[in-house]
Motif scaffolding. Structure first.
Motif, mmCIF file in Angstrom:
data_model
loop_
_atom_site.group_PDB
_atom_site.id
_atom_site.type_symbol
_atom_site.label_atom_id
_atom_site.label_comp_id
_atom_site.label_asym_id
_atom_site.label_seq_id
_atom_site.Cartn_x
_atom_site.Cartn_y
_atom_site.Cartn_z
ATOM 1 N N CYS A 80 0.832 -1.207 0.000
ATOM 2 C CA CYS A 80 0.000 0.000 0.000
ATOM 3 C C CYS A 80 0.864 1.253 0.000
ATOM 4 O O CYS A 80 0.611 2.200 -0.748
ATOM 5 C CB CYS A 80 -0.935 0.013 1.203
ATOM 6 S SG CYS A 80 -2.331 -1.105 1.048
ATOM 7 N N ALA A 115 0.044 -2.744 -7.738
ATOM 8 C CA ALA A 115 -1.052 -2.883 -6.772
ATOM 9 C C ALA A 115 -1.702 -4.252 -6.894
ATOM 10 O O ALA A 115 -2.021 -4.894 -5.891
ATOM 11 C CB ALA A 115 -2.087 -1.781 -6.988
ATOM 12 N N TYR A 116 -1.898 -4.715 -8.108
ATOM 13 C CA TYR A 116 -2.608 -5.975 -8.296
ATOM 14 C C TYR A 116 -1.679 -7.165 -8.452
ATOM 15 O O TYR A 116 -2.096 -8.290 -8.207
ATOM 16 C CB TYR A 116 -3.603 -5.846 -9.451
ATOM 17 C CG TYR A 116 -4.640 -4.837 -9.061
ATOM 18 C CD1 TYR A 116 -5.595 -5.154 -8.100
ATOM 19 C CD2 TYR A 116 -4.600 -3.543 -9.539
ATOM 20 C CE1 TYR A 116 -6.510 -4.224 -7.671
ATOM 21 C CE2 TYR A 116 -5.515 -2.600 -9.105
ATOM 22 C CZ TYR A 116 -6.460 -2.946 -8.173
ATOM 23 O OH TYR A 116 -7.353 -2.021 -7.730
ATOM 24 N N THR A 163 -10.797 2.063 -8.814
ATOM 25 C CA THR A 163 -9.377 2.163 -9.164
ATOM 26 C C THR A 163 -9.171 1.964 -10.659
ATOM 27 O O THR A 163 -8.369 2.665 -11.277
ATOM 28 C CB THR A 163 -8.498 1.168 -8.376
ATOM 29 O OG1 THR A 163 -8.922 -0.150 -8.627
ATOM 30 C CG2 THR A 163 -8.489 1.469 -6.901
ATOM 31 N N HIS A 166 -0.439 0.973 -10.641
ATOM 32 C CA HIS A 166 -1.623 0.137 -10.817
ATOM 33 C C HIS A 166 -1.234 -1.331 -11.019
ATOM 34 O O HIS A 166 -1.851 -2.219 -10.426
ATOM 35 C CB HIS A 166 -2.445 0.644 -12.005
ATOM 36 C CG HIS A 166 -3.780 0.016 -12.109
ATOM 37 N ND1 HIS A 166 -4.807 0.291 -11.218
ATOM 38 C CD2 HIS A 166 -4.286 -0.888 -12.974
ATOM 39 C CE1 HIS A 166 -5.869 -0.418 -11.545
ATOM 40 N NE2 HIS A 166 -5.586 -1.141 -12.612
ATOM 41 N N TYR A 218 -7.038 2.626 -3.880
ATOM 42 C CA TYR A 218 -6.358 1.341 -3.760
ATOM 43 C C TYR A 218 -6.226 0.944 -2.292
ATOM 44 O O TYR A 218 -6.461 -0.209 -1.935
ATOM 45 C CB TYR A 218 -4.970 1.329 -4.415
ATOM 46 C CG TYR A 218 -4.267 0.038 -4.095
ATOM 47 C CD1 TYR A 218 -4.705 -1.147 -4.676
ATOM 48 C CD2 TYR A 218 -3.264 -0.031 -3.145
ATOM 49 C CE1 TYR A 218 -4.131 -2.361 -4.342
ATOM 50 C CE2 TYR A 218 -2.685 -1.240 -2.808
ATOM 51 C CZ TYR A 218 -3.121 -2.397 -3.412
ATOM 52 O OH TYR A 218 -2.566 -3.597 -3.067
ATOM 53 N N HIS A 252 -6.275 7.557 -7.109
ATOM 54 C CA HIS A 252 -5.969 6.146 -7.368
ATOM 55 C C HIS A 252 -5.340 5.514 -6.120
ATOM 56 O O HIS A 252 -5.722 4.428 -5.699
ATOM 57 C CB HIS A 252 -5.036 6.001 -8.571
ATOM 58 C CG HIS A 252 -4.673 4.584 -8.871
ATOM 59 N ND1 HIS A 252 -3.504 4.011 -8.403
ATOM 60 C CD2 HIS A 252 -5.322 3.628 -9.571
ATOM 61 C CE1 HIS A 252 -3.456 2.753 -8.818
ATOM 62 N NE2 HIS A 252 -4.540 2.487 -9.530
ATOM 63 N N VAL A 273 2.492 1.738 -3.451
ATOM 64 C CA VAL A 273 1.510 2.214 -4.433
ATOM 65 C C VAL A 273 1.182 3.684 -4.196
ATOM 66 O O VAL A 273 1.140 4.483 -5.144
ATOM 67 C CB VAL A 273 0.243 1.338 -4.405
ATOM 68 C CG1 VAL A 273 -0.886 1.961 -5.214
ATOM 69 C CG2 VAL A 273 0.554 -0.054 -4.924
ATOM 70 N N TYR A 289 -9.517 -0.206 -1.181
ATOM 71 C CA TYR A 289 -9.753 -1.543 -1.732
ATOM 72 C C TYR A 289 -9.026 -2.601 -0.912
ATOM 73 O O TYR A 289 -9.602 -3.613 -0.526
ATOM 74 C CB TYR A 289 -9.293 -1.622 -3.193
ATOM 75 C CG TYR A 289 -9.054 -3.031 -3.664
ATOM 76 C CD1 TYR A 289 -10.120 -3.892 -3.896
ATOM 77 C CD2 TYR A 289 -7.764 -3.514 -3.841
ATOM 78 C CE1 TYR A 289 -9.913 -5.196 -4.298
ATOM 79 C CE2 TYR A 289 -7.547 -4.814 -4.246
ATOM 80 C CZ TYR A 289 -8.626 -5.649 -4.472
ATOM 81 O OH TYR A 289 -8.413 -6.933 -4.861
ATOM 82 N N TYR A 290 -7.753 -2.369 -0.618
ATOM 83 C CA TYR A 290 -6.953 -3.356 0.089
ATOM 84 C C TYR A 290 -7.509 -3.602 1.491
ATOM 85 O O TYR A 290 -7.627 -4.750 1.918
ATOM 86 C CB TYR A 290 -5.492 -2.917 0.155
ATOM 87 C CG TYR A 290 -4.590 -4.028 0.614
ATOM 88 C CD1 TYR A 290 -4.147 -4.989 -0.276
ATOM 89 C CD2 TYR A 290 -4.201 -4.131 1.939
ATOM 90 C CE1 TYR A 290 -3.330 -6.029 0.138
ATOM 91 C CE2 TYR A 290 -3.398 -5.162 2.367
ATOM 92 C CZ TYR A 290 -2.960 -6.105 1.461
ATOM 93 O OH TYR A 290 -2.170 -7.141 1.875
#
Length: 167
Positions: free
Chosen positions: A17, A66-67, A97, A63, A144, A140, A20, A147-148
């Protein structure tokens, strides 16, 4: 030993995190600097393009990392999505995102392309695509992290329902 493993996973997630967010902040700053250079009107075209390209690359890298590093902890089926409220929040943040990165990259690229076309008008941009794209870089990172956190909450909630959660 299980708590040590959980702590390491938590630390790894926090580092992803942080990475990012740092990349997104740098991308946002570079995009805003690119617009500033674009508006200076003294042979700033090359500098603005370089800064804009760096901003676009950092946003794309943030991005992707992040994934790739953070993993996709989202709901995979409609049943999973319906079961946990955290899954719905996680899914919404995931969608945001993706929307933000597509719009942000599009605006940054449009700002770069506009800079190449507007050399007769000193590179002045009335549309502020680069700075708006830069601001979206900040969002973003924010979405993120949301989201996490929500994906991990959904995972913990799901483990608790199946008896695999920590007490």
């Amino acid at each position: 030993m299980a708590t040590l493993g959980g702590a390491l996973v938590c630390l790894g997630g926090a580092l992803v995190c942080l990475l990012v967010v740092v990349l997104d902040v740098f991308a946002g700053i570079l995009a805003i600097l690119a617009e500033t250079e674009q508006n200076k009107c003294r042979d700033a075209s090359h500098t603005a393009v370089s800064l804009g390209l760096a901003a676009a690359a950092l946003l794309a890298l943030a991005h992707a990392l992040a994934y790739l590093l953070g993993g996709c902890n989202c709901a995979c089926t409609q049943d999973e999505l319906a079961r946990a409220s955290s899954n719905r929040k996680s899914f919404a943040c995931l969608i945001f995102t993706w929307v933000i990165v597509v719009i942000g990259l599009g605006l940054i690229v449009a700002g770069i392309m506009g800079n190449n076309k507007s050399s007769s008008s000193c590179g002045f941009s009335n549309h502020h695509q680069l700075s708006i794209g830069g601001i979206l870089c900040f969002f973003h990172g924010l979405f993120y992290v949301a989201y996490y956190v929500s994906a991990n909450a959904a995972q913990t909630e799901e483990q608790g329902k199946h008896g695999g959660g920590r007490v």
